[in-house]
Design an enzyme around this catalytic site. Sequence first.
Site, PDB file in Angstrom:
ATOM      1  N   LEU A 157     -36.555 -84.630  71.427  1.00  0.00           N
ATOM      2  CA  LEU A 157     -36.641 -84.689  69.966  1.00  0.00           C
ATOM      3  C   LEU A 157     -35.248 -84.688  69.313  1.00  0.00           C
ATOM      4  O   LEU A 157     -35.103 -84.390  68.131  1.00  0.00           O
ATOM      5  CB  LEU A 157     -37.496 -83.534  69.422  1.00  0.00           C
ATOM      6  CG  LEU A 157     -38.966 -83.531  69.881  1.00  0.00           C
ATOM      7  CD1 LEU A 157     -39.741 -82.407  69.210  1.00  0.00           C
ATOM      8  CD2 LEU A 157     -39.651 -84.865  69.615  1.00  0.00           C
TER       9      LEU A 157
ATOM     10  N   ASP B 153     -30.932 -92.202  68.035  1.00  0.00           N
ATOM     11  CA  ASP B 153     -31.144 -90.810  67.634  1.00  0.00           C
ATOM     12  C   ASP B 153     -30.282 -90.443  66.431  1.00  0.00           C
ATOM     13  O   ASP B 153     -30.731 -89.778  65.495  1.00  0.00           O
ATOM     14  CB  ASP B 153     -30.818 -89.862  68.792  1.00  0.00           C
ATOM     15  CG  ASP B 153     -31.639 -90.177  70.028  1.00  0.00           C
ATOM     16  OD1 ASP B 153     -32.624 -90.922  69.894  1.00  0.00           O
ATOM     17  OD2 ASP B 153     -31.284 -89.680  71.109  1.00  0.00           O
TER      18      ASP B 153
ATOM     19  N   GLU C 272     -21.057 -88.105  71.065  1.00  0.00           N
ATOM     20  CA  GLU C 272     -21.925 -87.876  72.224  1.00  0.00           C
ATOM     21  C   GLU C 272     -21.440 -88.657  73.446  1.00  0.00           C
ATOM     22  O   GLU C 272     -21.381 -88.146  74.558  1.00  0.00           O
ATOM     23  CB  GLU C 272     -23.357 -88.268  71.851  1.00  0.00           C
ATOM     24  CG  GLU C 272     -24.330 -87.947  72.947  1.00  0.00           C
ATOM     25  CD  GLU C 272     -25.659 -87.405  72.440  1.00  0.00           C
ATOM     26  OE1 GLU C 272     -25.808 -87.111  71.240  1.00  0.00           O
ATOM     27  OE2 GLU C 272     -26.566 -87.275  73.291  1.00  0.00           O
TER      28      GLU C 272
ATOM     29  N   GLY D 116     -34.027 -80.225  74.640  1.00  0.00           N
ATOM     30  CA  GLY D 116     -34.351 -80.773  75.963  1.00  0.00           C
ATOM     31  C   GLY D 116     -35.760 -81.299  76.118  1.00  0.00           C
ATOM     32  O   GLY D 116     -36.266 -81.381  77.236  1.00  0.00           O
TER      33      GLY D 116
HETATM   34  C1  GLA Z   1     -32.301 -90.903  74.507  1.00  0.00           C
HETATM   35  C2  GLA Z   1     -31.059 -91.608  73.986  1.00  0.00           C
HETATM   36  C3  GLA Z   1     -31.430 -92.732  73.014  1.00  0.00           C
HETATM   37  C4  GLA Z   1     -32.474 -93.656  73.612  1.00  0.00           C
HETATM   38  C5  GLA Z   1     -33.641 -92.855  74.204  1.00  0.00           C
HETATM   39  C6  GLA Z   1     -34.630 -93.719  74.955  1.00  0.00           C
HETATM   40  O1  GLA Z   1     -32.945 -90.238  73.459  1.00  0.00           O
HETATM   41  O2  GLA Z   1     -30.208 -90.685  73.324  1.00  0.00           O
HETATM   42  O3  GLA Z   1     -30.270 -93.433  72.631  1.00  0.00           O
HETATM   43  O4  GLA Z   1     -31.916 -94.514  74.567  1.00  0.00           O
HETATM   44  O5  GLA Z   1     -33.193 -91.850  75.101  1.00  0.00           O
HETATM   45  O6  GLA Z   1     -35.246 -94.588  74.068  1.00  0.00           O
END
Ligand code: GLA
Length: 363
Positions: A115, A162, A150, A112
């Site tokens: 990261l 991510d 997700e 949260g």
């Molecule tokens: C979250 C989302 C990513 C991206 C970032 C903002 O981490 O999971 O896909 O959009 O926010 O850059």
Amino acid sequence: MSSFQEIFGMSPVAVGRAPGRVNLLGDHTDYNDGYVLPIAIDQHTLVSMRPNNKHEYVLHADALDVTVRFTLDHPPSEHFATYVYGCLVEARAAGVKTSVLDIHVCSSVPIGVGLSSSAALEVATLRALRSLTGVQLDDVLIARLAQLAEVKHAGVRCGIMDQMASSLADTRNALFLDTRTLERRLIPLPPVSAVLVLDSGVPRSLADSGYNRRRAECEEAARRLGVTALRDIHDSSASRALPEPLQRRVRHVVSENDRVRRAAACKNAEEFGELMNASHASLRDDYEVSIPQLDYLVALLQANPHVYGARLTGAGFGGACVALCEPSRLKDVAAAVLYSYNDAGHPGGSVLVPFTKGSANPA
Ligand code: GLA
């Protein structure tokens, strides 16, 4: 910390491991088909599994000390388990057949704070499934399945940054990624620089609702401008006909994409740092995803003589910020900045990267 053996009384037959990530530049660009520049961090998630000859999956999360049972016919009600469930369902749809499993999760990725603990969980689960079944899932397919898990099962309309970072990045090079084509290149950090990540200690409230609202605004702006995604706009003056806040949202996405491309080509830590500072201003003023505590922490970092640049990182609305620093001064910078942060009446705040085992709230 418990092990698979302690919980299930046997050894696992497959293990998958995947890192969290910190995004150096390029936030809120991935769902606009744009560019991002994340790097993997040392904290990682470990998923261990073994067929159990039962009718239910049994999933134990070490951090929560919770055991969840489910079948693939119904999503589990515990939110964290929907990430694993989503991976199992999407992997099965992609041809990865397994018997029912006992699964153990443990992780040092902080939850949260921005990261990517969820991407690390998804990618580690899929890597464990790959190792268990021997099915050839390449790293890009793993990232795509993780994103599907997700979006479809955990209910977060995230982009693919991510999952690509957790699946393909390493801790020495940043991953310059075009999220439309998935073309990518590993880019070394500028010479004599190192990454520092500080947590503001403020939980990311509104992250889901604010994130989804920003995303809807970008989609609306792209529709009005007649393009597939805002990545197709190269000059933000094209947005002048749009009402606010759409104009500002477009300005952020266009300028952020430009900063990522410039950073990927830049060999100089000062220049890279200036791009990070400009990114923070844009996320704060045009995209409006910062909060006062993050602004303050970033300002302290930016004012430090051993810091090249700093910005909030990830979705925003709380969580962590990232700075590029002189490597020999990382500890001093962190100590001085956190001292001033606390002294100004902001409790909390901690060092997340560089990671010292046992320090930063292991998940
Ligand atoms: C979250 C989302 C990513 C991206 C970032 C903002 O981490 O999971 O896909 O959009 O926010 O850059």
